[in-house]
Design a protein around this motif. Structure first.
Motif, PDB file in Angstrom:
ATOM      1  N   MET A   1       0.820  -1.182   0.000  1.00 38.41           N
ATOM      2  CA  MET A   1       0.000   0.000   0.000  1.00 38.41           C
ATOM      3  C   MET A   1       0.873   1.259   0.000  1.00 38.41           C
ATOM      4  O   MET A   1       0.590   2.200  -0.721  1.00 38.41           O
ATOM      5  N   LEU A   2       1.927   1.258   0.811  1.00 42.35           N
ATOM      6  CA  LEU A   2       2.805   2.433   0.841  1.00 42.35           C
ATOM      7  C   LEU A   2       3.493   2.667  -0.490  1.00 42.35           C
ATOM      8  O   LEU A   2       3.689   3.809  -0.900  1.00 42.35           O
ATOM      9  N   ASP A   3       3.831   1.575  -1.159  1.00 39.61           N
ATOM     10  CA  ASP A   3       4.529   1.686  -2.429  1.00 39.61           C
ATOM     11  C   ASP A   3       3.697   2.458  -3.456  1.00 39.61           C
ATOM     12  O   ASP A   3       4.169   3.401  -4.085  1.00 39.61           O
ATOM     13  N   TYR A   4       2.438   2.082  -3.624  1.00 42.27           N
ATOM     14  CA  TYR A   4       1.644   2.765  -4.635  1.00 42.27           C
ATOM     15  C   TYR A   4       1.272   4.178  -4.212  1.00 42.27           C
ATOM     16  O   TYR A   4       1.167   5.081  -5.035  1.00 42.27           O
ATOM     17  N   LYS A   5       1.082   4.413  -2.904  1.00 45.85           N
ATOM     18  CA  LYS A   5       0.773   5.771  -2.448  1.00 45.85           C
ATOM     19  C   LYS A   5       1.962   6.708  -2.664  1.00 45.85           C
ATOM     20  O   LYS A   5       1.797   7.860  -3.049  1.00 45.85           O
ATOM     21  N   CYS A   6       3.170   6.218  -2.408  1.00 49.28           N
ATOM     22  CA  CYS A   6       4.367   7.030  -2.645  1.00 49.28           C
ATOM     23  C   CYS A   6       4.553   7.301  -4.130  1.00 49.28           C
ATOM     24  O   CYS A   6       4.927   8.405  -4.522  1.00 49.28           O
ATOM     25  N   ALA A   7       4.285   6.301  -4.960  1.00 47.17           N
ATOM     26  CA  ALA A   7       4.411   6.477  -6.406  1.00 47.17           C
ATOM     27  C   ALA A   7       3.443   7.547  -6.906  1.00 47.17           C
ATOM     28  O   ALA A   7       3.801   8.392  -7.729  1.00 47.17           O
ATOM     29  N   ARG A   8       2.223   7.557  -6.387  1.00 49.64           N
ATOM     30  CA  ARG A   8       1.244   8.567  -6.777  1.00 49.64           C
ATOM     31  C   ARG A   8       1.654   9.963  -6.331  1.00 49.64           C
ATOM     32  O   ARG A   8       1.357  10.947  -7.005  1.00 49.64           O
ATOM     33  N   ALA A   9       2.348  10.046  -5.198  1.00 48.56           N
ATOM     34  CA  ALA A   9       2.762  11.344  -4.657  1.00 48.56           C
ATOM     35  C   ALA A   9       4.124  11.783  -5.186  1.00 48.56           C
ATOM     36  O   ALA A   9       4.579  12.873  -4.866  1.00 48.56           O
ATOM     37  N   GLY A  10       4.796  10.922  -5.966  1.00 49.63           N
ATOM     38  CA  GLY A  10       6.108  11.267  -6.499  1.00 49.63           C
ATOM     39  C   GLY A  10       7.216  11.167  -5.463  1.00 49.63           C
ATOM     40  O   GLY A  10       8.223  11.857  -5.544  1.00 49.63           O
ATOM     41  N   ILE A  11       7.039  10.264  -4.491  1.00 49.97           N
ATOM     42  CA  ILE A  11       8.008  10.082  -3.408  1.00 49.97           C
ATOM     43  C   ILE A  11       8.683   8.720  -3.578  1.00 49.97           C
ATOM     44  O   ILE A  11       8.032   7.737  -3.906  1.00 49.97           O
ATOM     45  N   VAL A  12       9.979   8.666  -3.335  1.00 49.62           N
ATOM     46  CA  VAL A  12      10.718   7.404  -3.437  1.00 49.62           C
ATOM     47  C   VAL A  12      10.436   6.566  -2.198  1.00 49.62           C
ATOM     48  O   VAL A  12      10.535   7.039  -1.071  1.00 49.62           O
ATOM     49  N   PHE A  13      10.082   5.304  -2.415  1.00 47.15           N
ATOM     50  CA  PHE A  13       9.836   4.371  -1.325  1.00 47.15           C
ATOM     51  C   PHE A  13      10.666   3.122  -1.559  1.00 47.15           C
ATOM     52  O   PHE A  13      10.580   2.500  -2.613  1.00 47.15           O
ATOM     53  N   LYS A  14      11.495   2.761  -0.590  1.00 45.18           N
ATOM     54  CA  LYS A  14      12.274   1.526  -0.651  1.00 45.18           C
ATOM     55  C   LYS A  14      12.214   0.856   0.712  1.00 45.18           C
ATOM     56  O   LYS A  14      12.309   1.519   1.747  1.00 45.18           O
ATOM     57  N   GLU A  15      12.080  -0.461   0.697  1.00 47.88           N
ATOM     58  CA  GLU A  15      12.064  -1.220   1.940  1.00 47.88           C
ATOM     59  C   GLU A  15      13.489  -1.406   2.443  1.00 47.88           C
ATOM     60  O   GLU A  15      14.417  -1.548   1.658  1.00 47.88           O
ATOM     61  N   VAL A  16      13.630  -1.408   3.768  1.00 45.60           N
ATOM     62  CA  VAL A  16      14.921  -1.613   4.415  1.00 45.60           C
ATOM     63  C   VAL A  16      14.829  -2.889   5.232  1.00 45.60           C
ATOM     64  O   VAL A  16      13.861  -3.099   5.964  1.00 45.60           O
ATOM     65  N   ASN A  17      15.818  -3.753   5.111  1.00 49.44           N
ATOM     66  CA  ASN A  17      15.861  -4.990   5.890  1.00 49.44           C
ATOM     67  C   ASN A  17      16.174  -4.642   7.344  1.00 49.44           C
ATOM     68  O   ASN A  17      17.200  -4.040   7.640  1.00 49.44           O
ATOM     69  N   GLU A  18      15.286  -5.059   8.250  1.00 53.89           N
ATOM     70  CA  GLU A  18      15.471  -4.714   9.660  1.00 53.89           C
ATOM     71  C   GLU A  18      16.311  -5.730  10.437  1.00 53.89           C
ATOM     72  O   GLU A  18      16.486  -5.593  11.643  1.00 53.89           O
ATOM     73  N   ALA A  19      16.873  -6.710   9.752  1.00 53.53           N
ATOM     74  CA  ALA A  19      17.701  -7.720  10.422  1.00 53.53           C
ATOM     75  C   ALA A  19      18.913  -7.074  11.083  1.00 53.53           C
ATOM     76  O   ALA A  19      19.572  -6.215  10.506  1.00 53.53           O
ATOM     77  N   TYR A  20      19.178  -7.485  12.299  1.00 52.02           N
ATOM     78  CA  TYR A  20      20.322  -7.041  13.107  1.00 52.02           C
ATOM     79  C   TYR A  20      20.296  -5.550  13.434  1.00 52.02           C
ATOM     80  O   TYR A  20      21.326  -4.959  13.735  1.00 52.02           O
ATOM     81  N   THR A  21      19.132  -4.905  13.408  1.00 53.82           N
ATOM     82  CA  THR A  21      19.080  -3.491  13.768  1.00 53.82           C
ATOM     83  C   THR A  21      19.014  -3.286  15.278  1.00 53.82           C
ATOM     84  O   THR A  21      19.438  -2.254  15.767  1.00 53.82           O
ATOM     85  N   THR A  22      18.508  -4.272  16.014  1.00 54.83           N
ATOM     86  CA  THR A  22      18.429  -4.128  17.466  1.00 54.83           C
ATOM     87  C   THR A  22      19.790  -4.275  18.143  1.00 54.83           C
ATOM     88  O   THR A  22      20.170  -3.428  18.940  1.00 54.83           O
TER      89      THR A  22
END
Length: 81
Positions: A1-22
């Motif tokens: 859902m975020l991907d298509y909403k960002c595309a409509r707004a002209g905003i770059v959206f990329k997922e970040v792997n949260e592994a080992y962030t804690t």
């Protein structure tokens, strides 16, 4: 859902792997030796980095690392519209 909403707004959206962030210190990048693994690790809410001595809250530290990962991905070539 975020991907298509960002595309409509002209905003770059990329997922970040949260592994080992804690267990990764957001200040110095040192990896916690105990790794906070498993169900028992979920009970550890705060820890002190052995590299720089900074006290970290588990969730805030992970959020800072995810934010930094997103910013570094932007810096290395995700096109900004």
């Amino acid at each position: 859902m975020l991907d298509y909403k960002c595309a409509r707004a002209g905003i770059v959206f990329k997922e970040v792997n949260e592994a080992y962030t804690t267990p990764l210190g957001s200040v110095c990048g040192n990896l916690l030796e105990s790794r906070l693994k498993g169900i028992a690790g979920l009970g550890i809410r705060e820890w002190t980095c052995s590299g720089c001595g900074v006290a970290h809250d588990r969730d805030i530290n992970a959020a800072r690392n995810i934010l930094a990962a997103g910013h570094s991905r932007l810096a290395v070539g995700i096109p900004v519209l």
